[in-house]
Design a protein around this motif. Structure first.
Motif, mmCIF file in Angstrom:
data_model
loop_
_atom_site.group_PDB
_atom_site.id
_atom_site.type_symbol
_atom_site.label_atom_id
_atom_site.label_comp_id
_atom_site.label_asym_id
_atom_site.label_seq_id
_atom_site.Cartn_x
_atom_site.Cartn_y
_atom_site.Cartn_z
ATOM 1 N N MET A 39 21.439 57.000 39.435
ATOM 2 C CA MET A 39 22.504 56.476 38.583
ATOM 3 C C MET A 39 23.406 57.594 38.099
ATOM 4 S SD MET A 39 22.355 54.206 35.081
ATOM 5 C CE MET A 39 22.213 55.490 33.856
ATOM 6 N N ASN A 41 26.249 58.147 35.220
ATOM 7 C CA ASN A 41 26.699 57.545 33.969
ATOM 8 C C ASN A 41 27.983 58.239 33.534
ATOM 9 O OD1 ASN A 41 27.078 56.531 31.415
ATOM 10 N ND2 ASN A 41 25.018 56.972 30.693
ATOM 11 N N ASP A 43 31.751 56.818 31.795
ATOM 12 C CA ASP A 43 32.704 55.758 31.475
ATOM 13 C C ASP A 43 34.094 56.132 31.965
ATOM 14 O OD1 ASP A 43 30.905 54.017 30.317
ATOM 15 O OD2 ASP A 43 31.072 54.942 28.347
ATOM 16 N N HIS A 82 27.245 53.606 36.229
ATOM 17 C CA HIS A 82 27.368 52.969 34.921
ATOM 18 C C HIS A 82 28.732 53.309 34.348
ATOM 19 C CE1 HIS A 82 26.593 51.627 30.824
ATOM 20 N NE2 HIS A 82 27.345 52.669 30.510
ATOM 21 N N THR A 83 29.532 52.286 34.126
ATOM 22 C CA THR A 83 30.774 52.443 33.380
ATOM 23 C C THR A 83 31.079 51.143 32.666
ATOM 24 O OG1 THR A 83 33.136 52.980 33.456
ATOM 25 C CG2 THR A 83 32.218 51.844 35.373
ATOM 26 N N ASP A 84 31.564 51.276 31.456
ATOM 27 C CA ASP A 84 32.031 50.108 30.725
ATOM 28 C C ASP A 84 33.404 49.721 31.255
ATOM 29 O OD1 ASP A 84 29.753 50.283 29.162
ATOM 30 O OD2 ASP A 84 30.737 51.498 27.636
ATOM 31 N N HIS A 103 26.946 48.809 36.855
ATOM 32 C CA HIS A 103 26.347 48.345 35.605
ATOM 33 C C HIS A 103 27.280 48.738 34.473
ATOM 34 C CE1 HIS A 103 23.855 49.252 32.019
ATOM 35 N NE2 HIS A 103 23.254 48.140 32.352
ATOM 36 N N PRO A 104 27.576 47.932 33.461
ATOM 37 C CA PRO A 104 26.934 46.697 33.065
ATOM 38 C C PRO A 104 27.764 45.439 33.286
ATOM 39 C CG PRO A 104 27.949 47.658 31.143
ATOM 40 C CD PRO A 104 28.303 48.529 32.322
ATOM 41 N N THR A 165 25.348 46.168 27.239
ATOM 42 C CA THR A 165 25.309 47.540 26.718
ATOM 43 C C THR A 165 23.860 47.854 26.380
ATOM 44 O OG1 THR A 165 25.753 46.800 24.457
ATOM 45 C CG2 THR A 165 27.661 47.479 25.753
ATOM 46 N N SER A 166 23.641 49.002 25.809
ATOM 47 C CA SER A 166 22.281 49.433 25.495
ATOM 48 C C SER A 166 21.607 48.490 24.502
ATOM 49 C CB SER A 166 22.305 50.841 24.899
ATOM 50 O OG SER A 166 22.847 51.753 25.809
#
Length: 196
Positions: A39, A41, A43, A82-84, A103-104, A165-166
């Motif tokens: 992964m 991570n 954003d 992983h990016t918003d 994700h997510p 999210t987390s």
């Protein structure tokens, strides 16, 4: 600083990339046979799209990301990003770079039904259960939303249900357990949408 001092930012990114390439190689050398995916991570987007101008993003991101994930790709590992944020303009870039899973897929920015239909068979997705629902929703509302996603999005594969999210302290444990129990109840292949 992207706009104020691009040469400095590029130098810093290249310094960080040189280190992260070594980290990625070390992870793949040591754990490559044991991990299912790697992964990244970072954003790169927010609710309306990319964090920086598209032209500038294309100058700084794709080639660096290809270099970063090259060791994982070389040992046959899936790569998760992983990016918003809103994915509409981001997904084609990630796909071209070689990202396999995203994700997510936040529900406030994306319609997962459309995202999955558009990218079925090319990318997989994790997430989409709105964290405020987990924090403040009733157990019935959480189970209903999980059931909806299991019925509408899970068929055909390429989707793993998870939070948007987390999982933080503000989420009552019983709400999280309800989400997990509902996945077991409705998300099994062969029993989608049933109580079996």
């Amino acid at each position: 600083m992207f706009y104020d001092n691009p040469p400095l930012i590029n130098k810093l990114m290249d310094t960080l990339l040189a280190h992260q390439e070594k980290v990625m190689q070390a992870i793949c050398d040591r754990f490559g046979t044991e991990v299912a995916f790697v992964m990244v991570n970072d954003d790169i987007a927010y609710n309306s799209g990319l964090l920086i101008r598209p032209g500038m993003f294309m100058e700084i991101f794709p080639e660096r990301m290809k270099r970063l994930i090259a060791p994982a790709k070389a040992c046959g590992k899936l790569v998760l990003m992983h990016t918003d944020g809103k994915m509409e303009k981001v997904l084609p870039i990630l796909y071209e770079v070689g990202i396999d899973v995203v994700h997510p897929v936040e529900p406030e920015s994306n319609d997962l039904n459309i995202v999955k239909q558009t990218w079925a068979g090319r990318m997989a997705f994790i997430g989409n259960i709105h964290t405020p629902l987990l924090a403040y929703g009733s157990l019935e509302e959480i189970e209903t939303k999980v059931k909806e996603y299991c019925i509408q999005i899970a068929p055909g594969g390429g989707y793993v249900l998870g939070s948007s999210t987390s999982i933080m302290d503000g989420i009552p444990p019983e709400n999280f357990v309800t989400m997990v129990a509902a996945v077991h109840k409705y998300g099994r292949y062969g029993s989608l949408g049933s109580n079996d």
